[in-house]
Enzyme design. Structure first.
Site: not given
Length: 838
Positions: A580-581, A486, A359-360
């Site tokens: 994680k984000q 994640e 998805w980056d």
């Protein structure tokens, strides 16, 4: 002809060739590519490289994934980018002395990466054990006007006349394998046993090395060519080895020698072997005809065009300027431009993440190209359209209608072996669809809808309708999904996923209203309106259960235990409040106008203390939010983390390849953070506020068929219509510019609306009432002032996030004074974790 640029703001320099870890990082940093072919920046000498690498974007091998216990629907095959035969090396022997051997030493050794003109230049002075000095340069270029060609230009000044010279130039396939590692970010599958190697002479007389992959059924051809100058009595010998060719040239030289080495690569399906061989031969001949000067001139012309729209000038931090240009340069080099490939998580700089597209590509990189080089953005979207049929097969396999794009892939098939953090990240469907939506809104290029774009929007919308279900008391829900974070997997109603699914459906309704049945349009519209999104809450829950979990014990987690994914079982992580984000914060970064300003702040406060920064994808979203909220120091820290991720190796893993998402994230912080740009419903709007760490920003933005120059400096912003008439919004004020016209305007918002009747309600009810009112008035929160006698002014401002004045004050004066002072609630310095653990 324009002279090449040596401005230090366009140059990366390497002078350390002794520290192994530094050398390995520079091999990634000095990567050169053209979107198809990529070369790691290892030195073109035998035995001097630590991690060699030459790659084609999309050339891969695949094979069956080995599971201890496999269940229905698990991904069947791994895929990994294949390192190509290496031909960078050229080796020299002069009068029996092997140059650059350990018996000699470098007395001058420097290498530069010229980002302005796109080449690397190695400059050296080497002295042999007898004291004779050899000086020279090697220029490396991967031309954008070719497809799979690289050129190495050697010039060496010799210490003696009438030297006896031997030049040895190999093209060899090193059957290297994957790494023995448990780190999911590194390649571990490929061992080259499925690769067969042939040597042959093509119909055009070229010696070519042929690779055939047993799993992916691809064929690759490569060849080399040389132009030698300065040698008399030249003799040539072609040596054939088991793994390739070595061409040797011998002769006599006066005071200097030169060699131009040309490599050419091409690949295709096994059935197209002859076509592939022909393509290589044609590129080699084209390179000879064009010549070195022609190739360099074309490269400069290409880069001039790219930088004319793609450059971002920032004044106030030269180091950040260099890193920002590096990021934009590497995105260009790594992104396919032919509709058959996209950009991998590590670009073309190394084997990390096995060359997969995530998805980056759409969330972090695509916006840069949409606003600066739309034809490249279009190509990226065409790649996704090209794999739509495989996405439909994947959805059917999992029991869904429509299409489900793979979480990580090269060829369009899912290759994530760990579904909780892979396939379950259904949000990738919306990331891709909304990337297409942004492209349509910004460029106005509707032709892509007829080339598969309509099918992409329709099939992703059908997927969401199939995936969800109605739950009484909530609405349309998506269960057992994983959001961008994640460290929280298989949850119900992940907020990011639900929000983007709704926007995906709304985009399909808008663009496909006349191309699908009205019944389906009605279904999508109705479903979008019923998707469950928590409302009227103090903190937006990341998912249904997140806020009820125990918080992670950060105080007793040593730095050596980060990243958590390498040191704790996933279940241990999933059961805690730890990120994680920043998932919800990322949703805010993408859809700022969906959130009342107080909720933006409260969400940011809450999730900031839970985010580990284990992911390079998170810092740009956190930085964008911090800047909006007035946390200047924290926002700047996040900007530096994002912009310097690779150039300063902040995560200590640049040796494995560069970080695509951070590259794109540094641009997003400029675009969406400092310029406050947003595009909603086809309306391009700027809400600029310059960071107090910068003196100015200059860049160009494509809006429709128009190019707009934006110059943000101090408290003003200048907009210029470069090549055609254009309109957009500055806050809620419409700006219309004729071609060539400029407008300089105060970068602060104007007072547009005063609200006085707000008493007698809870803070949450007040927040909803005020936000609904300003939305109906089509103004923005920063253009609104609240006139109130609320008992606790600080609590009012902290919770609701609006400027305010007492009802007996001159509200206009109070509002403007606040703006002049940039009086924005800053709050406490929030707890963050050090980069040292990354």
């Amino acid at each position: 002809m324009r002279k090449e640029s040596m401005d230090p703001k366009w140059i990366i320099e390497q002078t350390n060739f002794d520290d192994r870890s530094q050398v390995e990082c520079y091999e990634s940093l000095f990567t050169l590519g053209n979107g198809y072919l990529g070369l790691r920046g290892d030195l073109p000498l035998h035995g001097k490289a630590i991690r060699r690498g030459t790659y084609i974007n999309g050339f891969y091998e695949k094979g069956p994934i080995t599971y201890g216990e496999k269940a229905y629907g698990f991904a069947d095959n791994w895929q990994t980018i294949v390192p190509l035969p290496e031909g960078k090396e050229v080796n020299f022997t002069v009068n029996g002395v092997e140059l650059f051997h350990n018996k000699g030493r470098f007395i001058q050794n420097k290498r530069i990466l010229n980002m302005k003109d796109s080449y690397s230049l190695w400059q050296f002075s080497w002295v042999d054990e007898s004291g004779r000095v050899y000086e020279g340069t090697v220029r490396t270029i991967v031309p954008f006007h070719f497809k799979g060609t690289a050129v190495f230009i050697w010039d060496i000044a010799l210490p003696d006349n009438e030297s006896s010279i031997e030049i040895s130039s190999p093209l060899l396939f090193d059957s290297q394998g994957g790494e023995d590692t448990d780190d999911p970010r590194l390649p571990a599958h490929f061992n080259s046993k499925s690769i067969t190697l042939d040597r042959k002479c093509s119909d055009q007389g070229d010696e070519q090395l042929i690779l055939k992959t047993g799993g992916s059924r691809l064929v690759l051809s490569c060849a080399m060519d040389h132009i030698i100058t300065g040698l008399e009595s030249l003799e040539t010998v072609l040596g054939s080895q088991e793994n390739g060719f070595i061409r040797t040239y011998t002769g006599k030289a006066a005071k200097s020698i030169g060699i131009v080495k040309v490599l050419s690569y091409s690949y295709g399906n096994l059935a197209d072997e002859k076509k592939v061989e022909k393509s290589v031969g044609e590129e080699m001949r084209f390179a000879r005809e064009k010549g070195v000067e022609g190739i360099l001139a074309d490269q400069r012309d290409f880069m001039d065009q790219f930088w004319s729209t793609g450059d971002v000038q920032i004044e106030g931090d030269e180091e950040a300027q260099i890193s920002l240009r590096f990021n934009l340069f590497q995105m260009l080099q790594s992104t396919g431009r032919d509709g058959e490939r996209s950009i991998a998580a590590k670009g073309l700089s190394g084997p990390g993440y096995e060359g997969h597209y995530f998805w980056d590509a759409e969330t972090y990189v695509l916006p840069f190209f949409i606003y600066t080089n739309p034809h490249i953005a279009r190509s990226m979207l065409k790649y996704r359209i090209s794999i739509l049929d495989k996405a439909k097969e994947r959805a059917a396999l999992l029991g869904h209608e429509g299409a489900l794009f793979p979480w990580r892939t090269i060829n369009g098939e899912e290759s994530s072996a760990y579904f909780p953090a892979g396939t379950a990240q259904y949000h990738i469907n919306a990331d891709i669809a909304l990337g297409l939506n942004k492209y349509l809104e910004v460029t106005g290029d509707l032709s892509i809808l007829d080339e598969g774009g309509s099918d992409l929007l329709a099939e992703t919308s059908r997927f969401w309708c199939s995936l969800g279900c109605h739950i009484e008391g909530k609405g349309f829900c998506f269960n057992s999904v994983t959001g961008p974070d994640e460290y929280t997997a298989l949850v119900d109603n992940n907020y990011y996923t639900n929000l983007l699914a709704r926007e995906n459906l709304k985009a399909a309704v808008h663009w496909l209203n006349e191309s699908v049945s009205q019944q389906e349009i009605n279904l999508w519209r109705e479903t979008a309106g019923r998707i469950f999104l928590p409302d009227n809450c103090e903190v937006t829950p990341q998912d249904d259960s997140f806020l009820q979990k125990e918080k992670w014990d950060f105080d007793n987690t040593p730095k050596s235990k980060y990243p958590l994914l390498l040191n704790f079982h996933p279940l241990n992580i999933y059961r805690k409040q730890v990120l994680k984000q920043a998932d919800v914060v990322m949703a805010q970064a993408l859809y700022r106008s969906h959130f009342p300003p107080g909720l933006l702040r409260r969400n940011f406060h809450y999730y900031e203390e839970l985010t580990t920064r284990d992911s390079s994808l998170s810092s740009c979203a956190q930085g964008i939010n911090a800047h909006w909220l007035g946390y200047e120091d924290l926002a700047w820290e996040y900007f530096l983390e994002t912009v310097h991720t690779d150039r300063k190796d902040l995560h200590h893993n640049v040796s494995h390849g560069l970080h695509t998402a951070s590259m794109g994230g540094s641009y997003l912080m400029i675009l969406n953070g400092f310029l406050g740009l947003e595009n909603q419903g086809g309306t391009v709007r700027f809400r600029p506020r310059l960071s107090d760490k910068l003196k100015g920003i200059i860049l160009h933005i494509s809006i429709g068929k128009s190019l707009v120059k934006v110059n943000l400096k101090g408290n003003t912003v200048e907009y210029t219509a470069v090549d055609s008439d254009v309109f957009f919004y500055h806050y809620s004020k419409r700006i219309d510019l004729k071609i060539g016209q400029s407008l300089t305007i105060d970068s602060h918002p104007e007072l547009k609306h005063r609200i006085t009747d707000i008493e007698g309600k809870s803070l949450l009810d007040l927040e909803k009432s005020i936000f609904n009112q300003i939305s109906e008035m089509k103004v923005l929160p920063e253009e609104t002032i609240i006139c109130t006698d609320f008992n606790s002014k600080e609590k009012f401002r902290e919770f609701l996030g609006y400027s305010y004045a007492h009802t007996d004050e001159n509200t206009m004066t109070a509002f403007q004074a606040g703006l002049q002072k940039k009086e924005i609630y800053r709050g406490k310095r929030l707890k963050i974790l050090s980069n040292e653990k990354s």
